[in-house]
Design a protein around this motif. Structure first.
Motif, PDB file in Angstrom:
ATOM      1  N   UNK A 237       0.528   5.782   3.423  1.00 49.66           N
ATOM      2  CA  UNK A 237       0.483   4.337   3.177  1.00 49.66           C
ATOM      3  C   UNK A 237       0.817   4.059   1.717  1.00 49.66           C
ATOM      4  N   UNK A 238       0.987   2.794   1.387  1.00 53.66           N
ATOM      5  CA  UNK A 238       1.440   2.324   0.075  1.00 53.66           C
ATOM      6  C   UNK A 238       2.867   2.816  -0.183  1.00 53.66           C
ATOM      7  N   UNK A 239       3.756   2.390   0.689  1.00 55.80           N
ATOM      8  CA  UNK A 239       5.171   2.718   0.555  1.00 55.80           C
ATOM      9  C   UNK A 239       5.807   1.927  -0.586  1.00 55.80           C
ATOM     10  N   UNK A 240       6.858   2.504  -1.164  1.00 55.63           N
ATOM     11  CA  UNK A 240       7.624   1.844  -2.220  1.00 55.63           C
ATOM     12  C   UNK A 240       9.074   1.713  -1.754  1.00 55.63           C
ATOM     13  N   UNK A 241       9.585   0.500  -1.789  1.00 58.40           N
ATOM     14  CA  UNK A 241      10.942   0.241  -1.322  1.00 58.40           C
ATOM     15  C   UNK A 241      11.990   0.505  -2.399  1.00 58.40           C
ATOM     16  N   UNK A 242      11.567   0.819  -3.609  1.00 57.75           N
ATOM     17  CA  UNK A 242      12.492   1.101  -4.703  1.00 57.75           C
ATOM     18  C   UNK A 242      11.755   1.748  -5.853  1.00 57.75           C
ATOM     19  N   UNK A 243      12.474   2.071  -6.910  1.00 52.38           N
ATOM     20  CA  UNK A 243      11.837   2.640  -8.091  1.00 52.38           C
ATOM     21  C   UNK A 243      10.797   1.647  -8.619  1.00 52.38           C
ATOM     22  N   UNK A 244       9.599   2.106  -8.987  1.00 52.32           N
ATOM     23  CA  UNK A 244       8.543   1.171  -9.408  1.00 52.32           C
ATOM     24  C   UNK A 244       8.961   0.228 -10.534  1.00 52.32           C
ATOM     25  N   UNK A 245       9.826   0.674 -11.447  1.00 55.75           N
ATOM     26  CA  UNK A 245      10.179  -0.183 -12.571  1.00 55.75           C
ATOM     27  C   UNK A 245      11.109  -1.337 -12.172  1.00 55.75           C
ATOM     28  N   UNK A 246      11.613  -1.296 -10.930  1.00 57.19           N
ATOM     29  CA  UNK A 246      12.435  -2.403 -10.441  1.00 57.19           C
ATOM     30  C   UNK A 246      11.585  -3.578  -9.948  1.00 57.19           C
ATOM     31  N   UNK A 247      10.283  -3.342  -9.822  1.00 58.27           N
ATOM     32  CA  UNK A 247       9.361  -4.377  -9.344  1.00 58.27           C
ATOM     33  C   UNK A 247       9.110  -5.382 -10.461  1.00 58.27           C
ATOM     34  N   UNK A 248       9.555  -6.626 -10.258  1.00 55.09           N
ATOM     35  CA  UNK A 248       9.406  -7.673 -11.269  1.00 55.09           C
ATOM     36  C   UNK A 248       8.613  -8.846 -10.691  1.00 55.09           C
ATOM     37  N   UNK A 249       7.889  -9.559 -11.538  1.00 56.34           N
ATOM     38  CA  UNK A 249       7.090 -10.703 -11.044  1.00 56.34           C
ATOM     39  C   UNK A 249       7.912 -11.751 -10.306  1.00 56.34           C
ATOM     40  N   UNK A 250       9.184 -11.927 -10.700  1.00 59.15           N
ATOM     41  CA  UNK A 250       9.963 -12.980 -10.071  1.00 59.15           C
ATOM     42  C   UNK A 250      10.493 -12.620  -8.688  1.00 59.15           C
ATOM     43  N   UNK A 251      10.319 -11.354  -8.283  1.00 59.62           N
ATOM     44  CA  UNK A 251      10.736 -10.978  -6.925  1.00 59.62           C
ATOM     45  C   UNK A 251       9.569 -10.398  -6.129  1.00 59.62           C
ATOM     46  N   UNK A 252       8.361 -10.850  -6.484  1.00 55.88           N
ATOM     47  CA  UNK A 252       7.136 -10.326  -5.865  1.00 55.88           C
ATOM     48  C   UNK A 252       7.172 -10.442  -4.344  1.00 55.88           C
ATOM     49  N   UNK A 253       7.565 -11.596  -3.830  1.00 55.71           N
ATOM     50  CA  UNK A 253       7.543 -11.814  -2.379  1.00 55.71           C
ATOM     51  C   UNK A 253       8.509 -10.878  -1.663  1.00 55.71           C
ATOM     52  N   UNK A 254       9.707 -10.715  -2.197  1.00 57.12           N
ATOM     53  CA  UNK A 254      10.694  -9.839  -1.558  1.00 57.12           C
ATOM     54  C   UNK A 254      10.273  -8.380  -1.644  1.00 57.12           C
ATOM     55  N   UNK A 255       9.716  -7.999  -2.787  1.00 57.49           N
ATOM     56  CA  UNK A 255       9.230  -6.616  -2.955  1.00 57.49           C
ATOM     57  C   UNK A 255       8.143  -6.318  -1.924  1.00 57.49           C
ATOM     58  N   UNK A 256       7.176  -7.202  -1.801  1.00 60.00           N
ATOM     59  CA  UNK A 256       6.092  -7.005  -0.843  1.00 60.00           C
ATOM     60  C   UNK A 256       6.629  -6.939   0.584  1.00 60.00           C
ATOM     61  N   UNK A 257       7.571  -7.806   0.896  1.00 61.93           N
ATOM     62  CA  UNK A 257       8.166  -7.833   2.236  1.00 61.93           C
ATOM     63  C   UNK A 257       8.829  -6.507   2.571  1.00 61.93           C
ATOM     64  N   UNK A 258       9.615  -5.978   1.634  1.00 59.94           N
ATOM     65  CA  UNK A 258      10.338  -4.733   1.878  1.00 59.94           C
ATOM     66  C   UNK A 258       9.381  -3.541   1.962  1.00 59.94           C
ATOM     67  N   UNK A 259       8.374  -3.518   1.105  1.00 54.08           N
ATOM     68  CA  UNK A 259       7.404  -2.417   1.126  1.00 54.08           C
ATOM     69  C   UNK A 259       6.600  -2.422   2.424  1.00 54.08           C
ATOM     70  N   UNK A 260       6.137  -3.593   2.824  1.00 55.31           N
ATOM     71  CA  UNK A 260       5.340  -3.699   4.041  1.00 55.31           C
ATOM     72  C   UNK A 260       6.155  -3.332   5.274  1.00 55.31           C
ATOM     73  N   UNK A 261       7.449  -3.620   5.238  1.00 50.61           N
ATOM     74  CA  UNK A 261       8.302  -3.268   6.373  1.00 50.61           C
ATOM     75  C   UNK A 261       8.386  -1.758   6.566  1.00 50.61           C
ATOM     76  N   UNK A 262       8.159  -1.008   5.497  1.00 51.38           N
ATOM     77  CA  UNK A 262       8.221   0.452   5.576  1.00 51.38           C
ATOM     78  C   UNK A 262       6.913   1.078   6.063  1.00 51.38           C
TER      79      UNK A 262
END
Length: 284
Positions: A237-262
């Motif tokens: 559990x706690x999947x990452x859809x990309x490199x952690x440093x690509x996670x930015x506050x302005x794309x929080x919703x999309x990041x969460x969506x992609x991670x949860x899909x995994x």
């Protein structure tokens, strides 16, 4: 000597519940982990649960609602107080350190337990992790189940950051020296993001006095066997859809969506895309 991890949790206090948020990722990953445990407790028909590192009592609260007898310990008195306030006097809670059996008298006396959860003690071990595992085994009845969280060392093969460098050079290429090692060090310095993760000495995980431990899933079976446990079952559990440093506050919703899909506890990709793994193992 002051324990920086204990101080961190003492200062966290009432804010600990944010780690079980149902609306924010990655906190939501902790909720997914809890759902796995509760499902397995029901399937096993467990009658009691001990939480090593009880925090504010959220895990035990859910187990109590299922009718289980509950108990737990924490080395931070503020956490034990918060959990007791949440759970009431029926919960067998005490202050205790999973690295010191002499502080666990009340926990042992209230057992043995059908099942236990340990989401922090092994990853935060200041001394030998084997000591923590031995004490966890001592809390369970024969045939009882432990649900233990381990930081996943193989995640470093995906993140390509400072932790990756340390693990590749220190573990994967242990024994390699001379010009080949020097060439590898140079290549890693040029290709990896060595500024990540950012250091913050205010957090327990970044405190130099706090060793954050990572475990190789391929060597965990032997470590558990020595401690008196059976073969492990891995739940990723706690999947990452990309490199952690690509996670930015302005794309929080999309990041969460992609991670949860995994999110899939049985997917082989978890060996590399998950920062942690939940291990279920039987006391033998």
């Amino acid at each position: 000597m002051e324990n920086p991890i204990q101080r961190f949790y003492e200062e966290t206090g009432a804010g600990y519940d944010k780690f079980y948020s149902t609306t924010e990722y990655p906190a939501l990953a902790n909720v997914l982990r809890l759902r796995i445990v509760l499902r397995r407790l029901a399937e096993l028909r467990a009658a009691s649960l001990f939480d090593a590192g009880v925090g504010s009592g959220r895990v035990l609260q859910q187990a109590a609602l299922m009718g289980l007898r509950v108990g737990g310990c924490d080395f931070a008195p503020a956490m034990v107080e918060a959990a007791q306030n949440r759970l009431g006097s029926d919960a067998a809670l005490s202050v205790g350190d999973m690295e010191d059996a002499l502080t666990l008298g009340a926990a042992f006396a209230a057992g043995p337990w059908d099942a236990l959860t340990a989401f922090g003690p092994v990853n935060q071990a200041r001394g030998a992790p084997a000591t923590v595992l031995a004490n966890l085994r001592g809390l369970l009845r024969l045939g009882g189940r432990a649900f233990i969280e381990f930081n996943n060392a193989l995640f470093a093969l995906f993140t390509l950051n400072r932790v990756s460098r340390d693990w590749i050079l220190g573990e994967l290429l242990a024994g390699v020296s001379g010009p080949i090692r020097a060439a590898m060090e140079m290549e890693i310095a040029q290709r990896f993001n060595l500024d990540w993760p950012p250091k913050d000495s205010r957090r327990a995980h970044d405190n130099p006095a706090y060793p954050r431990r990572f475990y190789n899933p391929f060597t965990l079976p032997e470590m558990l066997r020595v401690a008196g446990f059976g073969p492990p079952r891995f739940y990723w559990y706690h999947y990452h859809a990309g490199f952690p440093w690509l996670h930015r506050p302005d794309d929080e919703a999309e990041w969460a969506k992609q991670c949860l899909a995994l999110e899939n506890p049985d997917d082989w990709r978890g060996y590399f895309l998950c920062s942690v793994v939940l291990v279920e193992t039987e006391a033998v």
